[in-house]
Each structure stands twice: as C-alpha cells, then as structure tokens.
Design a protein around this motif. Structure first.
Motif, short mmCIF file in Angstrom:
data_model
loop_
_atom_site.label_atom_id
_atom_site.label_comp_id
_atom_site.label_asym_id
_atom_site.label_seq_id
_atom_site.Cartn_x
_atom_site.Cartn_y
_atom_site.Cartn_z
N LEU A 345 34.12 -0.38 64.02
CA LEU A 345 34.89 -1.55 64.80
C LEU A 345 36.37 -1.23 65.29
CD1 LEU A 345 33.87 -4.42 62.64
CD2 LEU A 345 33.06 -4.01 64.77
N THR A 346 36.86 -0.27 64.86
CA THR A 346 38.44 0.09 65.20
C THR A 346 38.10 0.72 66.53
OG1 THR A 346 39.35 0.06 63.30
CG2 THR A 346 40.34 1.43 64.86
N GLU A 347 37.10 1.75 66.69
CA GLU A 347 36.80 2.44 67.81
C GLU A 347 36.24 1.35 68.85
OE1 GLU A 347 36.20 5.68 70.48
OE2 GLU A 347 37.11 5.31 68.44
N ALA A 348 35.45 0.46 68.66
CA ALA A 348 34.99 -0.54 69.71
C ALA A 348 36.27 -1.48 69.91
CB ALA A 348 33.88 -1.56 68.91
N GLY A 349 37.20 -1.51 69.29
CA GLY A 349 38.50 -2.09 69.77
C GLY A 349 38.67 -3.74 69.12
N ALA A 350 38.36 -3.46 67.59
CA ALA A 350 38.58 -4.58 67.03
C ALA A 350 40.01 -5.30 67.15
CB ALA A 350 38.15 -4.27 65.65
N VAL A 351 40.07 -6.44 66.86
CA VAL A 351 41.48 -7.45 66.76
C VAL A 351 41.70 -8.16 65.73
CG1 VAL A 351 41.60 -7.26 69.49
CG2 VAL A 351 40.54 -8.90 68.34
N GLU A 352 42.80 -8.62 65.28
CA GLU A 352 42.93 -9.50 64.08
C GLU A 352 42.94 -10.99 64.72
OE1 GLU A 352 46.42 -8.19 62.25
OE2 GLU A 352 45.25 -6.63 61.18
N GLY A 406 34.22 -9.10 53.19
CA GLY A 406 35.56 -10.08 53.12
C GLY A 406 36.29 -10.03 54.17
N GLN A 407 36.22 -9.35 55.36
CA GLN A 407 37.05 -9.31 56.21
C GLN A 407 36.73 -9.17 57.82
OE1 GLN A 407 40.37 -6.59 55.89
NE2 GLN A 407 39.13 -5.07 54.82
N TRP A 408 35.46 -8.48 57.87
CA TRP A 408 35.20 -7.94 59.12
C TRP A 408 33.94 -8.91 59.69
CZ3 TRP A 408 38.02 -4.31 61.38
CH2 TRP A 408 38.92 -3.46 60.50
N ILE A 409 34.28 -9.07 60.89
CA ILE A 409 32.93 -9.82 61.70
C ILE A 409 32.67 -8.91 63.04
CG2 ILE A 409 32.63 -11.75 63.27
CD1 ILE A 409 32.96 -12.62 60.40
N VAL A 410 31.47 -8.50 63.27
CA VAL A 410 31.01 -7.86 64.25
C VAL A 410 30.65 -9.02 65.46
CG1 VAL A 410 29.28 -6.31 65.39
CG2 VAL A 410 29.89 -5.99 63.11
N LEU A 411 31.25 -8.79 66.56
CA LEU A 411 30.74 -9.74 67.91
C LEU A 411 30.07 -8.79 68.81
CD1 LEU A 411 34.24 -11.48 68.48
CD2 LEU A 411 32.24 -12.42 67.07
N ARG A 412 29.26 -9.54 69.22
CA ARG A 412 28.43 -8.71 70.57
C ARG A 412 27.96 -9.80 71.42
NH1 ARG A 412 22.87 -7.32 70.47
NH2 ARG A 412 22.50 -7.99 68.39
N LYS A 413 28.27 -9.24 72.81
CA LYS A 413 27.79 -10.08 74.08
C LYS A 413 26.51 -9.35 74.56
CE LYS A 413 29.38 -11.84 78.49
NZ LYS A 413 28.78 -10.74 79.27
N GLY A 414 25.47 -9.90 74.68
CA GLY A 414 24.35 -9.22 75.25
C GLY A 414 23.77 -8.02 74.24
N LYS A 415 23.17 -7.13 75.04
CA LYS A 415 22.73 -5.96 74.44
C LYS A 415 23.66 -4.98 73.98
CE LYS A 415 17.75 -6.69 75.63
NZ LYS A 415 16.61 -5.92 76.26
N ARG A 416 24.82 -4.76 74.79
CA ARG A 416 25.40 -3.41 74.84
C ARG A 416 26.95 -3.58 74.62
NH1 ARG A 416 22.87 1.04 76.69
NH2 ARG A 416 20.85 0.66 77.67
N SER A 417 27.35 -4.88 74.94
CA SER A 417 28.65 -5.01 74.34
C SER A 417 29.31 -5.30 73.25
CB SER A 417 29.48 -6.13 75.55
OG SER A 417 29.12 -5.59 76.80
N VAL A 418 30.05 -4.66 72.59
CA VAL A 418 30.23 -4.84 71.04
C VAL A 418 31.92 -4.87 70.72
CG1 VAL A 418 29.97 -4.02 68.61
CG2 VAL A 418 27.94 -4.06 70.14
N SER A 419 32.30 -5.65 70.11
CA SER A 419 33.61 -5.41 69.61
C SER A 419 33.67 -6.13 68.30
CB SER A 419 34.52 -6.15 70.42
OG SER A 419 35.93 -5.76 70.10
N GLY A 420 34.81 -6.38 67.63
CA GLY A 420 34.84 -7.13 66.42
C GLY A 420 36.13 -7.69 66.11
N VAL A 421 36.38 -8.40 65.07
CA VAL A 421 37.53 -8.94 64.42
C VAL A 421 37.94 -8.55 62.99
CG1 VAL A 421 37.35 -10.81 66.32
CG2 VAL A 421 36.50 -11.21 64.00
N ARG A 422 38.76 -8.66 62.53
CA ARG A 422 39.33 -8.48 61.29
C ARG A 422 40.06 -9.86 61.10
NH1 ARG A 422 43.97 -6.68 58.56
NH2 ARG A 422 43.68 -6.39 56.47
N LEU A 423 39.52 -10.54 59.95
CA LEU A 423 40.01 -11.96 59.53
C LEU A 423 41.32 -11.80 58.87
CD1 LEU A 423 36.72 -14.00 58.88
CD2 LEU A 423 37.95 -13.60 61.05
#
Length: 424
Positions: A345-352, A406-423
């Motif tokens: 998720l860090t590589e995918a550009g995760a944000v808090e 307890g803290q990571w959420i994987v977000l995806r838009k469509g089939k190919r666009s992935v990012s994530g958030v850390r709560l």
C-alpha cells in the motif's frame, strides 16, 4: 540464493545465446582459457551508494554463471576507487568521506556475497583494492602504472572527451589508472585472467587488459555485458522514486516485484534471458505465448517471480506475488502479513485519514479520483471497492472494523486503480 542451477552447455555458449556479451577482447582466446580448467575472474563494484541497484544485478549473476561452470570469482569492492568514482557524463562526481565509503564497502560486500559460494573447490574470494592502493607511493604509482598510459588515448575516451569543455578534474581523469591497476594486481596475486563489467565499463576493462600486457607481457581477457534498455533505447532501471535498489530497506520486495511486473511487452523476453537462470528454450516458448496473449502478462509474472526470488528469496517473492494479486481482487487480502500489505500500500501511494472518514473523502485523499463528485459517481456506478468488496452507498465511511490488521484499508477504483489508507 538458490545454488543448484544446472549447467548443461559451455558457459560461453550460454552467455552468447542469452545475448550477455556486448564486447570482448578475444572470444576464442577466452574459450581456450576457460577450457584449461578453473579460470580466475573478477568484477568490481564501487561503493558510491549504500546499496547496489538492479544495474549491478546482471554483473552479480554473470559471476554466478561462471562459478557454476567451475570457475573461481574474485568479488572486488572498490574501497579505493570508491573514494574517487568513475567519471560521469553529467559532471564531477561528489566525493564521500572515507568513513562513509568504508561503511558502504561493508554493506555492499555483504549484499553481493549471497550470490556466490565462498566454500568449495572454486570458492569465491572477497578483495578490496584499498589493500594495495592505501599505502601506495605516488612516485611509484606514476613510474609503474602512469608510464603505460598515453595521454592522447586517455583524452580520446568518450566520457573524458565529453567533459573536456565543461571541465574534468585530474582526480576523475586518472580513475582509469587505478581501475586498470586492479587488474594488474589481481593478475599477479591470483593469476586472474578475466575481468567482466557492464557495457559502459569497456574503456576501463580494455585499459586494464592493455596495462597487464604492457607491464608484464601477459595476455588476459576482458568482457562486458550490454546495458539493459527500454524498447525506445533509453536507460532501464529507475522508477519515479529513483533507482531500484537491491536493499529491501530502500526498495521493498513488493516494490521490486512490481517493477518487473511492469516490464514492457517488447522487452520481457530479453530480460528473462539476461536476468534469470531459466533455459533459453523455455524462455522462447514463454515469450512466444506472451506475444500471442500479452494481456495475461504471463512473461512479466514469471520475470518478477524469478528475479525477486534471486534477490530476496522465494518466500518474499511469493508474498509479493500474493499481495500483487490480492490488491487487484485475485486473492485474499486477509492472508497478507502486515509488513507485506504495508509495503504494497505504501508503494501504491497510501495516505493517512481519520477513522470514520467518508468513503468519498477517502477516495479523493488517496488520489484515485479528482473530486468528490467523481468519487460519488464511482460509488453509484459500482466502481468503488473497499478491501475488494464493492461499495454502493455514497454515504459509507471507512471504519476500524473493516481495517486489515486494525489500520489498513485497500481502496480500488475499477479493475486497475489501487491505493490505500491507513486509519489514524
């Protein structure tokens, strides 16, 4: 590293079949030397950074290929040459302190060592050129080494010629003398008969061969590999964040794996030949299948799995492969260890984001959409996913009970666009 790759043909024929020889002094003479028995050879690595990168990987694998064929490697780390640095086309290289370079020598030696066997009949040996240059008398150096280097030939070297107008220091100008002296010293100490390096090192390699001939009247060999390029001919091996390092602390195994997954269709077969120990015939079959159905990315997955295994081990490669599939809905996210998920998720550009943030706001913060209206549209149209589950409610929030570890959420838009958030 795996150490049981079969050697089924003459090592020189295998190198030629893989396209691993860009230039050499005399292949017939080298073949004859290889056929006489265990040949001593070396490759040098200058400590100009705390880690090796994938530009060095092919040289490590070249050393491994020859050792598997029964020849004896000298792994040279440039404690002396690293204090100066090979001249760059772009300008004068910044010098690092002796303490910094010494620390990098240790880390690079440790990083390169697993690619070779240091025990057995053709055991590798670690050498440091500071051992024979550290106390070298400058007058002796000029008399014994400098006299063999015509200045007109040094001026004609591409990197020197390109720097004459902008300026080049005597320090960098004389780098070739130090590196050539390495070959002379290793030839005298260990009967070393071959130096290998990357294609951009041909000037230094051939100068070392010539120095051995001039100083001792001996014939030795030089060989360089091609530079790995993209389909358009540009330099290969960097991401937007910079170099792809072999150190997992600088480039995570997941990011390393993803780099190879993104290899160009037109080049993936070439990379498989240059950077893996798979049989050439097997690679040709995989590449042919890939060219027929490139959308499956079979060749890229094989490349990523093999190269990541060589550098980080099979377990890390399997974890990265699992993470790569899981992020895009082809596996179970809950099965991913937290370090692997965090790296992915860090590589995918995760944000808090704060716990309880609306899904719409989370999609915007993650960069998957440009605006709240675009985020709402993605949710309503069925294109928004939380941990690979489609979410159709535009009023949904990201909550702790949905968080992985307890803290990571994987977000995806469509089939190919992935990012994530850390709560938080």
């Amino acid at each position: 590293m795996r150490k049981d790759f079969p050697v089924t043909q003459h090592v020189l024929d295998d190198l030629l079949a893989r396209g691993l020889i860009a230039q050499s002094t005399d292949l017939d003479a080298l073949r004859a030397d290889l056929d006489r028995g265990s040949l001593v050879y070396y490759t040098g690595f200058d400590p100009t950074a705390p880690s090796l990168h994938i530009g060095h990987l092919m040289q490590l694998l070249m050393m491994r290929r020859l050792q598997l064929a029964g020849h004896q490697p000298l792994l040279l780390v440039g404690g002396a040459t690293g204090l100066i640095g090979d001249p760059k086309q772009s300008g004068e290289r910044q010098m690092n302190t002796k303490d910094v370079v010494s620390g990098w020598v240790d880390s690079i030696a440790a990083q390169a060592a697993p690619f070779l066997d240091f025990e057995g009949r053709n055991a590798a040996r670690l050498v440091n050129n500071l051992d024979w240059t550290g106390e070298l008398n400058v007058v002796d150096f000029l008399r014994d080494v400098g006299k063999h280097f015509p200045v007109n030939r040094m001026l004609a070297r591409d990197v020197v010629a390109s720097r004459l107008e902008s300026g080049i220091s005597y320090t960098e100008f004389s780098y070739v003398l130090l590196q050539s002296m390495d070959y002379l010293e290793l030839a005298r100490r260990y009967d070393c008969r071959l130096q290998m390096g990357g294609g951009d090192q041909w000037g230094n390699v051939s100068a070392g061969v010539e120095l051995v001939r001039r100083a001792d009247g001996d014939r030795v060999n030089g060989l360089v590999t091609p530079l790995i390029t993209k389909a358009d001919g540009t330099k290969f091996g960097k991401t937007e964040g910079g170099a792809v390092w072999l150190d997992p602390e600088l480039t995570s195994p997941y990011a390393f794996y993803q780099f190879w997954i993104n290899a160009e269709d037109a080049k993936v077969g070439e990379y498989l030949k240059l950077l893996t120990f798979l049989d050439v015939e097997e690679i040709d079959e995989v590449d042919a299948e890939h060219q027929e159905r490139p959308g499956l990315r079979t060749a890229q997955r094989l490349l990523a799995r093999e190269v990541t295994s060589l550098v980080h081990g099979r377990a890390e490669a399997e974890a990265a492969e699992l993470a790569s599939g899981a992020l895009f809905g082809r596996g179970e996210l809950a099965e991913l260890p937290e370090p692997t998920l965090a790296a992915a998720l860090t590589e995918a550009g995760a944000v808090e984001v704060p716990r309880g943030t609306s899904l719409v706001d989370a999609l915007v913060s993650s960069g998957l959409v440009d605006s709240k209206s675009a985020a709402r549209r993605a949710v309503v149209e069925g294109g928004a996913y939380v941990n690979n589950d489609r979410v159709a409610d535009p009023e949904a929030t990201v909550e702790t009970d949905a968080a992985l570890h307890g803290q990571w959420i994987v977000l995806r838009k469509g089939k190919r666009s992935v990012s994530g958030v850390r709560l938080v």
